[in-house]
Design a protein around this motif. Structure first.
Motif, short mmCIF file in Angstrom:
data_model
loop_
_atom_site.label_atom_id
_atom_site.label_comp_id
_atom_site.label_asym_id
_atom_site.label_seq_id
_atom_site.Cartn_x
_atom_site.Cartn_y
_atom_site.Cartn_z
N TYR A 117 -2.46 11.09 -9.61
CA TYR A 117 -2.92 9.93 -8.79
C TYR A 117 -1.59 9.26 -8.34
N GLN A 118 -2.66 7.95 -7.29
CA GLN A 118 -1.52 7.33 -6.13
C GLN A 118 -0.62 6.90 -7.05
N ARG A 119 0.75 6.30 -7.70
CA ARG A 119 1.08 5.18 -8.08
C ARG A 119 2.09 4.25 -7.06
N ALA A 177 9.44 12.57 0.43
CA ALA A 177 10.28 13.65 0.94
C ALA A 177 9.26 14.78 1.12
N GLU A 178 7.20 14.99 0.82
CA GLU A 178 7.02 15.67 1.07
C GLU A 178 5.91 15.06 3.10
N ILE A 179 6.19 13.72 3.10
CA ILE A 179 5.64 13.72 4.41
C ILE A 179 7.03 14.26 5.41
N VAL A 190 1.99 22.60 1.11
CA VAL A 190 1.08 22.00 0.73
C VAL A 190 1.15 21.11 0.09
N THR A 191 0.92 20.17 0.94
CA THR A 191 0.87 18.56 0.24
C THR A 191 -0.46 18.28 0.00
N SER A 192 -0.35 17.52 -1.93
CA SER A 192 -1.45 17.10 -2.20
C SER A 192 -1.49 16.63 -3.47
N LEU A 193 -2.23 15.62 -4.28
CA LEU A 193 -1.58 14.85 -4.87
C LEU A 193 -2.64 16.33 -6.54
N VAL A 229 -3.14 18.16 2.36
CA VAL A 229 -4.70 18.01 1.45
C VAL A 229 -5.07 15.48 0.83
N ARG A 230 -5.28 15.44 2.06
CA ARG A 230 -5.46 14.35 0.98
C ARG A 230 -6.64 13.90 0.36
N VAL A 231 -6.23 13.71 -0.94
CA VAL A 231 -7.67 13.56 -1.81
C VAL A 231 -7.72 12.44 -2.92
N SER A 281 10.23 7.57 -8.57
CA SER A 281 9.71 9.22 -8.98
C SER A 281 9.05 9.72 -7.42
N HIS A 282 7.92 8.86 -8.18
CA HIS A 282 6.18 8.61 -7.57
C HIS A 282 6.84 8.99 -5.61
N GLU A 283 7.36 7.49 -5.30
CA GLU A 283 8.49 7.03 -4.36
C GLU A 283 8.30 8.20 -2.58
N ARG A 285 0.68 -1.45 0.49
CA ARG A 285 -0.10 -0.42 0.12
C ARG A 285 0.73 1.12 0.17
N GLY A 286 0.52 2.61 -0.01
CA GLY A 286 0.86 3.82 0.29
C GLY A 286 2.51 3.68 1.16
N ILE A 287 3.23 4.54 1.38
CA ILE A 287 4.24 5.12 2.30
C ILE A 287 4.03 4.95 3.56
N GLY A 288 2.79 5.60 3.67
CA GLY A 288 2.02 6.01 5.27
C GLY A 288 1.77 5.12 6.11
N ASN A 289 1.14 3.73 5.25
CA ASN A 289 0.82 2.31 5.36
C ASN A 289 2.28 1.92 5.49
N ARG A 290 3.03 2.26 4.75
CA ARG A 290 4.44 0.83 4.71
C ARG A 290 5.13 1.16 6.18
N ARG A 301 -8.22 10.38 8.82
CA ARG A 301 -7.96 8.83 8.99
C ARG A 301 -6.70 8.86 7.34
N SER A 302 -5.42 9.34 7.58
CA SER A 302 -4.09 9.34 6.99
C SER A 302 -3.63 8.93 7.24
N THR A 303 -3.41 7.96 6.29
CA THR A 303 -1.62 7.33 7.57
C THR A 303 -0.26 8.47 7.25
N PHE A 304 -0.34 8.47 5.94
CA PHE A 304 0.41 10.03 5.17
C PHE A 304 0.70 11.60 6.12
N GLY A 305 -0.61 11.95 6.81
CA GLY A 305 -0.37 12.25 7.56
C GLY A 305 -0.36 12.35 9.19
P1 GDP Z 1 -3.24 7.09 2.80
O1 GDP Z 1 -3.69 6.52 2.13
O2 GDP Z 1 -3.45 8.89 3.40
O3 GDP Z 1 -3.60 6.37 4.56
O4 GDP Z 1 -1.70 7.39 2.97
P2 GDP Z 1 -0.48 6.45 1.87
O5 GDP Z 1 0.86 6.91 2.31
O6 GDP Z 1 -0.08 5.56 2.79
O7 GDP Z 1 -0.94 6.49 0.65
C1 GDP Z 1 -1.11 7.36 -0.06
C2 GDP Z 1 -0.10 7.31 -1.45
O8 GDP Z 1 -0.79 8.56 -2.44
C3 GDP Z 1 0.86 7.97 -0.92
O9 GDP Z 1 2.05 6.97 -0.36
C4 GDP Z 1 1.69 8.90 -2.12
O10 GDP Z 1 2.21 8.04 -3.25
C5 GDP Z 1 0.22 9.45 -2.49
N1 GDP Z 1 0.36 10.56 -1.89
C6 GDP Z 1 -1.36 10.93 -1.47
N2 GDP Z 1 -0.95 11.96 -1.08
C7 GDP Z 1 0.13 12.38 -1.40
C8 GDP Z 1 0.33 13.79 -1.37
O11 GDP Z 1 -0.05 14.94 -0.79
N3 GDP Z 1 2.15 14.42 -2.01
C9 GDP Z 1 2.37 13.79 -2.60
N4 GDP Z 1 3.81 12.92 -3.23
N5 GDP Z 1 1.89 11.81 -2.87
C10 GDP Z 1 1.05 12.20 -1.98
#
Ligand code: GDP
Length: 483
Positions: free
Chosen positions: A375-377, A389-391, A339-342, A288-290, A382-384, A98-103, A405-409
């Motif tokens: 989009y989440q990739r 870096a943004e976290i 500001v961080t957001s997709l 801003v988690r979208v 480079s996306h990771e 899953r996403g980097i926050g989860n990992r 509810r965002s693990t990123f945050g």
């Molecule tokens: P969660 O899904 O909000 O709990 O957080 P995760 O980090 O587990 O998964 C979201 C994933 O979407 C991130 O790991 C990124 O790949 C991407 N993402 C979401 N928000 C951002 C953002 O603000 N900046 C960047 N660069 N990527 C984001």
């Protein structure tokens, strides 16, 4: 000498009060030696007991980790499929998905469990986990090397026959009697994912821990921060009390100990910080988690502006044409907003607002967004790198606004050591929640899916009712967090 460039180093302990081991090659990980001087908030002090435990754990990782005789022996044992009576070293492999926050939360959870049970932690390198961080333990690696005998381990699911829950259900093993070594498997898969079953969650019971302790290899999958539930395992309580006298700072310490951006990511962090954030009097982070495909939401924008202005995090703006009557001196007070957001829409709107209107206080507000990936990739290199870096950049701000509810945050707030203002999710997407945000009760991440089963009472229960340091989360009412 960097201390002459950054006077704050003088009173900032570069190694976070002994949390980080010295003796690394500085060139291999600049962040390890430089991050403290980027932090205005020095954070909590680790307990002396935690520090000594970490040094002992590092020695264990060196003694038993990849490349050692003990590791080769343990691999042979795993290949044989048979258990051994008293293994020299025991292991836990943490699956990265899953996403980097989860990992990051999964790795931190597995690490604490490894420390509590004397296991070596090995991180599954999937999804770029081998390309984001410095090694946390001196002179060894925490990455699971290629050629692991359980070739399909990344595909283990709730249905895997070797999961602890399924082995209990199918009576392959029993926790109510003492099996001989020959009756035990060489490994168990621990499924603590959002879809864990009742049997999977017996993991958090004392009897089951006694049994698991005798299994040499564990492979664990979680997409969450299971740490609050570890505090409910009686066998771990005394140790956890000594390690973390401040229970609201567990991830704060684990995170700052384990997760250092590698030199490439550290370059992304520092170049951005030095260029756009360093000079401001105050830095405000807004996450801003979208989700991809979601339309840009004027309601969410309004939620952000109402929250930040009502809580005094950002100044209000004057109506167009209203005269500015403030002395010029107040213009030197500046705020830099990260500001961080997709998506870029929220940032563009906020930036225009502070360009087209004067602030009521005369303060200068600048807006910055490093990327908008749309989009989440997860897993794309480079996306990771940008996500990590943004976290980390968010964690260097003085004030944080996060999305519920965002693990990123969660990771950002824990590394920062601050309680964020949380933008609540509205039940109805066309309404701005009232209040738009609230101050979190602690900087700890929320465990979104706690099992709710009390092993001592052998019944369902709500631990927040009788454990003073556990509360339900404001952003996920069924979740549990340490406070
Ligand atoms: P969660 O899904 O909000 O709990 O957080 P995760 O980090 O587990 O998964 C979201 C994933 O979407 C991130 O790991 C990124 O790949 C991407 N993402 C979401 N928000 C951002 C953002 O603000 N900046 C960047 N660069 N990527 C984001």
């Amino acid at each position: 000498d960097l201390s002459s460039l950054h006077p704050r180093t003088a009173h900032h302990d570069r190694l976070y009060g002994g949390l980080l081991a010295d003796g690394f090659d500085e060139e291999s990980c600049h962040c390890r030696y430089q991050s403290a001087m980027y932090r205005r908030n020095p954070g909590r002090r680790p307990s002396p007991y935690l520090i000594s435990k970490l040094r002992r754990h590092e020695a264990l990782q060196r003694r038993c980790g990849p490349g050692t005789a003990a590791y080769s022996n343990a691999l042979e044992q795993l290949k044989s499929g048979k258990s051994v009576a008293s293994p020299e070293c025991t292991y836990i492999v943490s699956i990265s998905y899953r996403g980097i926050g989860n990992r990051i939360l999964a790795a931190a959870s597995a690490f604490l469990y490894a420390v509590l049970t004397g296991r070596v932690l090995l991180i599954d390198p999937s999804n770029e986990m081998d390309n984001l961080f410095c090694e946390p333990f001196p002179n060894t690696t925490w990455l699971l090397p290629p050629g692991f005998p359980l070739t399909a381990y990344t595909n283990f699911t709730v249905h895997t026959a070797e999961s602890y829950g399924n082995m209990l259900k199918n009576k392959v093993i029993r926790s109510d009697e003492v099996p001989t070594a020959a009756q035990l498997p060489a490994f168990a898969y621990v499924h603590l994912n959002y879809d864990a079953t009742v049997e999977d969650n017996y993991f958090f019971c004392d009897d089951d821990q006694r049994l698991l302790q005798r299994i040499q290899w564990l492979v664990m999958r979680t997409d969450n921060y299971i740490v609050p539930e570890l505090f409910l395992v009686p066998a771990f309580q005394e140790e956890l009390d000594m390690l973390f006298p401040e229970r609201d700072a567990v991830f704060h310490h684990l995170g700052r100990y384990l997760f250092h951006p590698n030199n490439h990511v550290w370059g992304l962090v520092t170049r951005y910080y030095d260029t756009y954030l360093a000079a401001a009097r105050q830095r405000v982070g807004i996450q801003v988690r979208v989700f991809g495909g979601m339309p840009d939401s004027p309601e969410l924008l309004e939620q952000i502006t109402t929250c930040t202005q009502r809580e005094g995090l950002l100044p209000e703006v004057l109506a167009a044409g209203e005269p500015m009557i403030l002395p010029a001196a107040s213009r030197t007070k500046s705020k830099a907003v990260l500001v961080t957001s997709l998506r870029s829409w929220y940032y563009e709107k906020l930036k225009s607002m502070y360009w087209e209107h004067a602030t009521a206080t005369g303060e200068v507000v600048s807006m910055h967004q490093p990327s908008h990936e749309e989009y989440q990739r997860s897993g794309a290199r480079s996306h990771e790198h940008k996500a990590w870096a943004e976290i980390y950049l968010l964690s260097l701000t003085d004030v944080l606004v996060t999305s519920g509810r965002s693990t990123f945050g969660y990771v950002a707030q824990g590394l920062a050591g601050v309680r964020p203002w949380v933008l609540y999710k509205s039940g109805n997407s066309s309404a701005v929640p009232d209040p738009p945000c609230g101050r979190d009760v602690s900087m700890e991440p929320c465990f979104h899916k706690p099992p709710g089963y009390d092993c001592r009472l052998k019944q369902w229960g709500d631990p927040s009712k009788y454990v003073p340091y556990l509360q339900h989360c404001d952003d996920a009412s069924w979740g549990l967090k340490l406070v």
